[in-house]
Motif scaffolding. Structure first.
Motif, PDB file in Angstrom:
ATOM      1  N   GLY A 163       0.815  -1.211   0.000  1.00 58.00           N
ATOM      2  CA  GLY A 163       0.000   0.000   0.000  1.00 58.00           C
ATOM      3  C   GLY A 163       0.849   1.260   0.000  1.00 58.00           C
ATOM      4  O   GLY A 163       0.529   2.236  -0.695  1.00 58.00           O
ATOM      5  N   VAL A 281      -3.661   5.138   2.738  1.00 57.72           N
ATOM      6  CA  VAL A 281      -3.659   3.691   2.555  1.00 57.72           C
ATOM      7  C   VAL A 281      -4.614   3.086   3.575  1.00 57.72           C
ATOM      8  O   VAL A 281      -4.475   3.322   4.777  1.00 57.72           O
ATOM      9  N   THR A 311      -3.363  -4.236   1.593  1.00 56.42           N
ATOM     10  CA  THR A 311      -3.936  -2.918   1.867  1.00 56.42           C
ATOM     11  C   THR A 311      -4.462  -2.334   0.561  1.00 56.42           C
ATOM     12  O   THR A 311      -4.288  -2.895  -0.517  1.00 56.42           O
ATOM     13  N   ARG A 312      -5.075  -1.138   0.669  1.00 60.18           N
ATOM     14  CA  ARG A 312      -5.701  -0.522  -0.509  1.00 60.18           C
ATOM     15  C   ARG A 312      -5.447   0.978  -0.499  1.00 60.18           C
ATOM     16  O   ARG A 312      -5.657   1.647   0.515  1.00 60.18           O
ATOM     17  N   LEU A 313      -4.980   1.506  -1.632  1.00 59.19           N
ATOM     18  CA  LEU A 313      -4.750   2.948  -1.741  1.00 59.19           C
ATOM     19  C   LEU A 313      -6.056   3.668  -2.067  1.00 59.19           C
ATOM     20  O   LEU A 313      -6.766   3.285  -2.997  1.00 59.19           O
TER      21      LEU A 313
END
Length: 334
Positions: A163, A281, A311-313
Motif C-alpha cells: 500500500g 492507505v 492494503t488498498r490505496l
C-alpha cells in the motif's frame, strides 16, 4: 451468595433439568411451568454461570479480545467495532480486556477467561513476549496485525509495504521528485514499502524525517524540516501526522498538493473531509474481520494458518497532479 440453578428449581418446584430447559427456552416445558421457573429466577436474581455451561457443552458463545494502545486510535476503534458487529450477527458475544503490562499478568487474565471463552484474539502483542508459552492453554489464539509468526497460531498480517509503495508511486506520478518519509520507530512495516517505490525511480531524491511518535503534533513538528529540505511530496506514517502537517502548511502558506503533495496511512474518516482531501492507505479491516469470524465459527480442528491481507490505496486530492493546482507565492520562505 449468588443463587444457583438448583435454588431456582427448588423455588419453582421442578427438577434442575426442567429449570434449565425453561431458562434456555429449549425442550418440552409447559407454559405455566416455564413461567413459574422464570418468576423464581427473577425473584432470586439468578444469573447463569456461562463458564460452567461452556465447560459442560464444550463450546462457548463468547470471544475474548485483547486490545493494546492501538485501541486509542480511530483505526483501532473501527476494527474493534467491526469485530463486535461481526460476532453479534453470528450470535456471539465479545469479552474485551486491555493488554496487561507483563506476561505474568496476561497469564492471570487467561486463567480467568479459561472456560468462559474458546478463542482469544490479540490486537496487540509486545515483541519481547514469548508467545510459545500460550500453547499450554486450551484456547485458540488469533493474532491480528501483531502476530509473533509462530506455527500453531492463526496469524492475520497486513501487507503495509504494498500500500505504501502504491502511495509513493502516486506522489511520483503527480510530479514529485524530492520525497520525504516522515516516520517514527513506533510504526511497523513502512520503510520497506517506501524504499521499494523510490528505488525504481533513480531521478527521485528521498529523505527520512524521524519523529518521536505518530500523532498530530509529530506531523506538525516535521513541517520546518520539510520546508528546509525543499520537499515537494511527503508520505506520513499515519493520517494523524499528515493532518498535523496540514495545520503547519496552513499557518505558513504552503499549498497542498501544488507545493507539497501528501499521503498518509490508516484512511481515517477525517481524510475525506480535510481540505484538500487526504490520500491514504486503507487497512483490509473487512477482509480481516470476515476471516476471524470464519475461524471462530469454523471447525475447532481446522489447522492454524498465517495469512497476509493486502492494503488498498484511496486516492484523493492531496496527491493530485501538482500542475493543476496554484502554487503558494511564498513557498520556501523560512
Amino acid at each position: 451468595m449468588a443463587a444457583t440453578l438448583k435454588d431456582v428449581a427448588e423455588k419453582a418446584g421442578v427438577s434442575i433439568r426442567t429449570a434449565g430447559r425453561a431458562l434456555r427456552g429449549a425442550g418440552p416445558v409447559r407454559g405455566e411451568v416455564a413461567e413459574r421457573v422464570l418468576a423464581a429466577a427473577r425473584a432470586l436474581r439468578y444469573v447463569p454461570n456461562a463458564a460452567a455451561r461452556s465447560l459442560k457443552q464444550r463450546s462457548s458463545r463468547i470471544v475474548g479480545v485483547v486490545t493494546g494502545s492501538i485501541g486509542g486510535t480511530e483505526a483501532g476503534q473501527r476494527r474493534m467495532r467491526m469485530l463486535e458487529e461481526a460476532f453479534r450477527i453470528r450470535g456471539l458475544h465479545t469479552l474485551v480486556g486491555a493488554l496487561p503490562g507483563t506476561f505474568g499478568e496476561l497469564e492471570n487474565l487467561l486463567r480467568e477467561w479459561n472456560g468462559l471463552v474458546s478463542h482469544v484474539i490479540f490486537l496487540s502483542w509486545p515483541a519481547p513476549w514469548d508467545a510459545a508459552k500460550l500453547r499450554g492453554y486450551p484456547l485458540r489464539f488469533l493474532f491480528l496485525d501483531c502476530g509473533p509468526g509462530l506455527e500453531g497460531f492463526d496469524n492475520l498480517l497486513i501487507d503495509r509495504p504494498s500500500g505504501i509503495r502504491a502511495a509513493v508511486h502516486e506522489l511520483i506520478h503527480a510530479g514529485a521528485r524530492r520525497i520525504a518519509h516522515v516516520s517514527s520507530p513506533a510504526a511497523v512495516g513502512r520503510h520497506s514499502g517506501f524504499h521499494a517505490a523510490v528505488e525504481a525511480n533513480p531521478a527521485v531524491e528521498t529523505f527520512t524525517i524521524e519523529t518521536e511518535g505518530l500523532d498530530f503534533r509529530h506531523g506538525y513538528q516535521a513541517g520546518p524540516k520539510l520546508r528546509q529540505l525543499g520537499i515537494d511530496a511527503a508520505f506520513f506514517d499515519t493520517d494523524r501526522m499528515a493532518l498535523g502537517f496540514y495545520r503547519y502548511a496552513h499557518e505558513h502558506g504552503i499549498a497542498i498538493p501544488s507545493d507539497i503533495a501528501v499521503a498518509g496511512f490508516d484512511d481515517d474518516s477525517a481524510c475525506a473531509y480535510a481540505i484538500p482531501t487526504l490520500t491514504s492507505v486503507a487497512h483490509p479491516d473487512r477482509e480481516a474481520v470476515d476471516r476471524i469470524a470464519a475461524i471462530v465459527t469454523g471447525p475447532a480442528e481446522a489447522p492454524a494458518k498465517t495469512e497476509i491481507l493486502p492494503t488498498r490505496l484511496v486516492s484523493r486530492e492531496s496527491s493530485a497532479n501538482r500542475i493543476s493546482y496554484p502554487k503558494s507565492p511564498n513557498k520556501g520562505d523560512v
